[in-house]
Design a protein around this motif. Structure first.
Motif, short mmCIF file in Angstrom:
data_model
loop_
_atom_site.label_atom_id
_atom_site.label_comp_id
_atom_site.label_asym_id
_atom_site.label_seq_id
_atom_site.Cartn_x
_atom_site.Cartn_y
_atom_site.Cartn_z
N THR A 27 -14.55 -14.59 -31.24
CA THR A 27 -15.08 -13.43 -31.95
C THR A 27 -14.02 -12.75 -32.80
N LEU A 28 -12.78 -12.69 -32.30
CA LEU A 28 -11.69 -12.07 -33.06
C LEU A 28 -11.33 -12.91 -34.28
N GLY A 29 -11.33 -14.25 -34.10
CA GLY A 29 -11.06 -15.13 -35.23
C GLY A 29 -12.10 -15.00 -36.32
N ASP A 30 -13.37 -14.91 -35.91
CA ASP A 30 -14.45 -14.73 -36.88
C ASP A 30 -14.37 -13.35 -37.55
N PHE A 31 -13.93 -12.35 -36.78
CA PHE A 31 -13.77 -11.01 -37.35
C PHE A 31 -12.74 -11.01 -38.48
N ILE A 32 -11.62 -11.71 -38.25
CA ILE A 32 -10.55 -11.74 -39.25
C ILE A 32 -10.98 -12.51 -40.49
N SER A 33 -11.55 -13.69 -40.28
CA SER A 33 -11.84 -14.57 -41.43
C SER A 33 -13.15 -14.22 -42.13
N MET A 34 -14.16 -13.79 -41.37
CA MET A 34 -15.47 -13.58 -41.98
C MET A 34 -15.83 -12.11 -42.14
N THR A 35 -15.74 -11.32 -41.06
CA THR A 35 -16.11 -9.91 -41.17
C THR A 35 -15.19 -9.17 -42.15
#
Length: 247
Positions: A27-35
């Motif tokens: 979830t943190l990786g997706d937050f950085i790259s996508m969100t």
């Protein structure tokens, strides 16, 4: 003076923390790259910077410190998410080929580890060089888990709930084999370690993805905060247990 053991003992609490750490990494990786819309290349650079700093601290300390150790685990899961997504999406290698690339990296790292030390024992670890092999294998396994979890949910069309069920079932089978058979415990450890990553990654997708795609639509921020709170709680429990063992 000889350096004390540097890594966590493999217990039930270890596996629970590993699963939550992988979910947080997803979830943190997706937050950085996508969100934040930074993309996978910038995401790799940001998470790599964090990983190098916390790994340097881990390699520099003389004994196992739970909060430092688990920050490195979270670092490998977050960086692993960015590496996997970069290979799969930016380089357009696809989830299957990306999984095969990362699997090859994991097997090579384990082979080199075994060739040097004639074992793959993960506890205890005293030597810095052996610890380097340990973290390299963990980084590859966590990157592989992201790609394989995406392969299950997207390429095979299983959905996030089904993907989490399948990987969770595999983990349960490995646990049963550990307690009721004489299969080598090191082999079972690495199988479980690899599959806890796609379980955590798939569960992370289940928490964050839209309802239309089979997710719970919590968003990357809320899912990361929930996972982080659970992780902090378990690190505190781990720290208390470790101090009790030393006393």
């Amino acid at each position: 003076m000889r350096t004390a053991n540097k890594v966590a003992a493999v217990t039930i609490l270890f596996w629970l923390m590993k699963i939550v750490a992988t979910t947080l990494g997803e979830t943190l990786g997706d937050f950085i790259s996508m969100t934040l819309n930074l993309g996978y290349t910038k995401g790799i650079l940001i998470t790599l910077f964090f990983f190098i700093i916390i790994l340097s601290i881990q390699l520099g300390v003389k004994k196992y410190i739970p909060v430092v150790y688990w920050l490195v685990i979270i670092g490998t899961t977050t960086l692993g998410t960015e590496i996997s997504d970069f290979i799969d999406r930016t380089l357009k290698a696809g989830y299957l080929f990306g999984s095969l690339i990362l699997l090859a990296g994991l097997l090579i790292s384990l082979f080199l580890w075994y060739r040097k030390y004639d074992n793959l024992e993960v506890y205890p670890i005293f030597e810095r060089n052996k610890e380097f092999y340990y973290w390299t294998a963990i980084l590859f396994s966590n990157s592989l888990g992201t790609a394989f979890g995406d392969f299950l949910s997207d390429n095979l069309g299983l959905g996030y709930m089904t993907g989490a069920f399948i990987t969770g079932l595999i983990i349960l089978i490995v646990v049963l084999l550990h307690y009721f058979t004489k299969i080598n415990h090191v082999i079972l450890f690495w199988i479980a370690f690899v599959f806890t990553r796609p379980f955590g990654a798939t569960f992370g997708d289940l928490l964050t993805k839209p309802l239309a795609k089979g997710g719970l639509d919590l968003g990357t921020i809320n899912a990361s905060l929930v996972s982080l709170a659970l992780m902090v709680l378990m690190v505190i429990i781990s720290q208390k247990r470790y101090r009790k063992e030393l006393s």
